[in-house]
Design a protein around this motif. Sequence first.
Motif, short mmCIF file in Angstrom:
data_model
loop_
_atom_site.label_atom_id
_atom_site.label_comp_id
_atom_site.label_asym_id
_atom_site.label_seq_id
_atom_site.Cartn_x
_atom_site.Cartn_y
_atom_site.Cartn_z
N CYS A 1 0.83 -1.21 0.00
CA CYS A 1 0.00 0.00 0.00
C CYS A 1 0.87 1.26 0.00
O CYS A 1 0.56 2.23 -0.71
N MET B 1 -8.28 -2.21 -0.10
CA MET B 1 -7.33 -1.38 0.65
C MET B 1 -6.12 -1.02 -0.21
O MET B 1 -5.62 0.10 -0.17
N TRP C 1 -9.35 -6.66 1.17
CA TRP C 1 -7.91 -6.40 1.20
C TRP C 1 -7.45 -5.81 -0.13
O TRP C 1 -6.60 -4.91 -0.16
N LEU D 1 -13.17 1.22 -0.67
CA LEU D 1 -13.42 0.29 0.43
C LEU D 1 -14.84 -0.27 0.38
O LEU D 1 -15.06 -1.46 0.60
N CYS E 1 -5.32 3.09 -2.55
CA CYS E 1 -4.14 3.96 -2.60
C CYS E 1 -4.03 4.70 -3.93
O CYS E 1 -3.30 5.69 -4.02
#
Length: 496
Positions: free
Chosen positions: A25, A164, A161, A335, A168
Amino acid sequence: MAKNPDTAAARPSWFTPKRLLLVFCAINLLNYVDRGAIASNGVNGSRESCSESGVCTSGSGIQGDFNLNNFQDGILSSAFMVGLLLASPIFASMAKSHNPFRLIGVGLSVWTFATAGCGSSFNFWSIAICRMLVGVGEASFISLAAPFIDDNAPVAQKTAWLAMFYMCIPTGVALGYVYGGIVGYYANWRYAFWGEAFLMLPFAILGFVMKPVELKGMRASISEESINATSLTEDSKGYEQSGKPGTVNLASFKVCKATGALRICGQISGFSKDVKALLLEKVYVVNVLGYVTYNFVLGAYSYWGPKAGYYIYSMSNADMLFGGITIVCGILGTLSGGYILDSINATIPNAFKLLSGATFLGAIFCFSAFCFKSLYAFIAFFSVGELLIFATQAPVNYVCLRSVRPSLRPLSMAISTVSIHIFGDVPSSPLVGVLQDYVNNWRVTSLVLTSVLFPAAGIWFLGVFLKVSDTLAIDDEDESTETEVLAEPLLDENHA
């Protein structure tokens, strides 16, 4: 179930799945901060302009220092694609026989030196070449990060995941707007690139010092390389035992030369076979086509958005406003897309339903936003539109990973990334620049660009009706002996 001792021995004791996610990330965030920074008004700047009364305003930023027109300026946003296009397939293929983290270390080292070079550039071509090299760094990890995350994420949270990680992208671009605006205002645009290089350096070093972590589907390929190397060694020893002293080196050299040539030919043939296998996967192809169309719009939004907002709504703080909207909507939207797909049962048909629905509704809100003359109405509608549009990030990459065999995942991510750039945001920025030069109306240009989201929603809607096969359950019959080991996470969350 007993764990493979060799795998356990190779694991870094401190490297848990959550830390792996955190590292990827951070790298992804920095990469897209760079994208946002070069598009910000503080770094990108503007050319010298003169009013009808003869009053001239000096240029600023990259565009002002190098006196670039909009087409040249748009090329700078796309130049990284050259390095990405050339390096992505290479890194994806080399991951079958080399430690992926060493490859990432090499790529990020090139990225670090290239961004530092951007800050030291002296004309259009010098900065354009450095931007091309920046793409090599992205290529080194973009095709490997998602498969690693997919391997090690909890079963019920795999899409979350991924969300996430892909969160970015909009967050990085948005932070880049703000970062570039602040640095350009208080210092000089060159310091923005030097700061990025300094922050990425530790991750480049980490790639070289980390112990190897295996990727699912690669074990058989690595084993085959080991067998070939062992066979070559034994052949050479046979020549040494039976040949004369004067002919040993020549014979061994011929064996090595022939074997090396065959190995290279085999790698090229294997790469071609893998690409053909991807192109025959209808689900994968439809998903990437929709992604390309979608990214055509997002790429131009990210580059021209602050400038369009500045001229349409007289935003004196366009960098901050667009950055703030993108940060909030990017985080919440990305998300939400991941968690929604997990909650409704993460399957490929459900992913296509979410992709088409969110994109269609998002296109309506974004198109409507540019129709308003009121800045507040624009902000309200555009925020909802971006929230919906960013909900696609996790589902689209989920389909890329789950529509192909595990051993093809790095290549599938590489081809997807190359495609969305070379056919999406690479041509979109210069083309939007050309359109704006022609119509000289940022509102019209923005409406034309936004309308491209409707075909993207239509393409993804077609994916709902495609027949889906479970390609993740097995990779190849030759890898059936590895199933028991591959069923375990490659990183142990319980490590200290």
